[in-house]
Design a protein around this motif. Structure first.
Motif, short mmCIF file in Angstrom:
data_model
loop_
_atom_site.label_atom_id
_atom_site.label_comp_id
_atom_site.label_asym_id
_atom_site.label_seq_id
_atom_site.Cartn_x
_atom_site.Cartn_y
_atom_site.Cartn_z
N HIS A 57 0.84 -1.19 0.00
CA HIS A 57 0.00 0.00 0.00
C HIS A 57 0.88 1.25 0.00
CE1 HIS A 57 -3.04 2.92 1.06
NE2 HIS A 57 -3.96 2.01 0.90
N SER A 97 -6.64 0.22 -7.95
CA SER A 97 -7.19 -0.62 -6.88
C SER A 97 -7.05 0.05 -5.52
CB SER A 97 -6.50 -1.99 -6.88
OG SER A 97 -5.15 -1.89 -6.43
N TYR A 98 -6.22 1.08 -5.43
CA TYR A 98 -6.05 1.80 -4.17
C TYR A 98 -6.95 3.03 -4.08
CZ TYR A 98 -1.87 -1.02 -3.47
OH TYR A 98 -1.00 -2.07 -3.31
N LEU A 99 -7.75 3.26 -5.12
CA LEU A 99 -8.63 4.43 -5.16
C LEU A 99 -10.08 4.00 -5.00
CD1 LEU A 99 -7.13 6.11 -8.37
CD2 LEU A 99 -6.33 6.34 -6.00
N GLY A 100 -10.89 4.91 -4.49
CA GLY A 100 -12.33 4.70 -4.48
C GLY A 100 -12.96 5.63 -5.49
N PRO A 141 -9.63 3.11 0.79
CA PRO A 141 -8.77 3.98 -0.02
C PRO A 141 -8.36 5.23 0.74
CG PRO A 141 -11.07 4.35 -0.59
CD PRO A 141 -11.05 3.20 0.39
N ARG A 142 -7.25 5.83 0.32
CA ARG A 142 -6.84 7.14 0.84
C ARG A 142 -7.46 8.25 0.02
NH1 ARG A 142 -0.87 7.53 0.19
NH2 ARG A 142 -1.21 9.62 1.03
#
Length: 275
Positions: free
Chosen positions: A5, A86-89, A169-170
């Motif tokens: 991550h 995949s790390y985003l919303g 997600p960040r």
């Protein structure tokens, strides 16, 4: 290749002097933007101003023609775009499951980033508990077993926010989330966005709209786009002014703010031709 991550240090988004050119036309010109943890940005502008083009860069969907785009510390062009996403919303009101899934199943597809449940895949107990928590937080607990075709547009919007939050997600991107909603559904959706921002204080968000009335009270920053260029960018109180909004939309309006929410009305004196 992302193997872990991305770290929590540094800006969530960093855009430096970006141009996007398609078929000889400048869709974006010299755009710079920095989004940090806990900031909630609005991208505003008339139709065709470049909002969706910029959102596609921030969401690691497309590359810039010129300039630098870093998403979660990863520079586009030097990273696997699909893995980075995949790390985003991403909350897109046009999302549609390819079968009549139940609300909870739709939320769980946020873990696999698919429009259907993946065969032979099962969520862990912890993941199931997280889905239940998000559904409850967004006021959808009573509709958890309802199937997608039976949901109102507003209920679908809240379910999609829960889905986008599943991978923790960040960064959360909203692409005109209030499109097609009636007054009550819009207010429920905006209240839900305020709640999730309160419960996830380090989350950064970017919301695209061309209606000031669709901005949550928790909005902290804004960028105005006009014909692919940045007209103004910074703290929301400095950007959403009568003069700047009038210039951005090429129409005289008066901006007011009450209880943290904005509204715009045509400047009646100018509209009537009063000297």
């Amino acid at each position: 290749m992302i193997v872990s991550h991305p770290s929590d240090t540094g800006p969530v988004l960093c855009v430096q002097e970006v141009d996007v050119v398609r078929d000889g036309d400048h869709l974006l010109r010299s755009i710079s933007l920095t989004v940090r943890r806990g900031e909630h940005w609005a991208l505003l502008g008339a139709n065709g101003a470049g909002k969706t083009t910029l959102l596609n860069l921030l969401g690691a969907v497309t590359h810039p023609t010129r300039g630098v785009v870093e998403v979660l510390g990863r520079r586009l062009g030097r990273v696997d775009m699909r893995e980075l996403r995949s790390y985003l919303g991403h909350v897109d009101p046009r999302h549609a499951p390819d079968s009549p899934l139940r609300v909870k199943e739709v939320v769980l597809t946020g873990l696999t980033n698919t429009i259907a449940l993946v065969p032979r895949w099962s969520p862990t107990a912890e993941e199931t508990e997280r889905a239940d928590h998000l559904i409850k937080m967004l006021g959808m607990e009573a509709r958890s077993d309802a199937r997608w075709p039976t949901l109102s547009q507003g209920e679908r919007g809240r379910a999609l926010i829960a889905r986008a939050l599943m991978p923790q997600p960040r960064l959360l991107l909203f692409d005109e989330p209030a499109t097609g909603l009636d007054l009550a559904a819009r207010e429920q959706l905006l209240s839900s966005i305020d709640i999730l921002r309160h419960e996830h204080p380090s989350l950064a968000t970017v919301l695209v709209t061309h209606h000031l009335e669709e901005l949550p009270a928790s909005t902290t920053h804004a960028m105005l786009l006009r014909q692919g260029q940045c007209l103004a960018s910074g703290p929301v109180a400095d950007v959403l002014t009568t003069d700047r909004i009038s210039t951005c939309f090429d129409h005289p309006v008066r901006i007011t703010r009450s209880d943290g929410r904005w509204s715009a009305k045509a400047d009646r004196a100018v509209a009537l031709g009063t000297p």
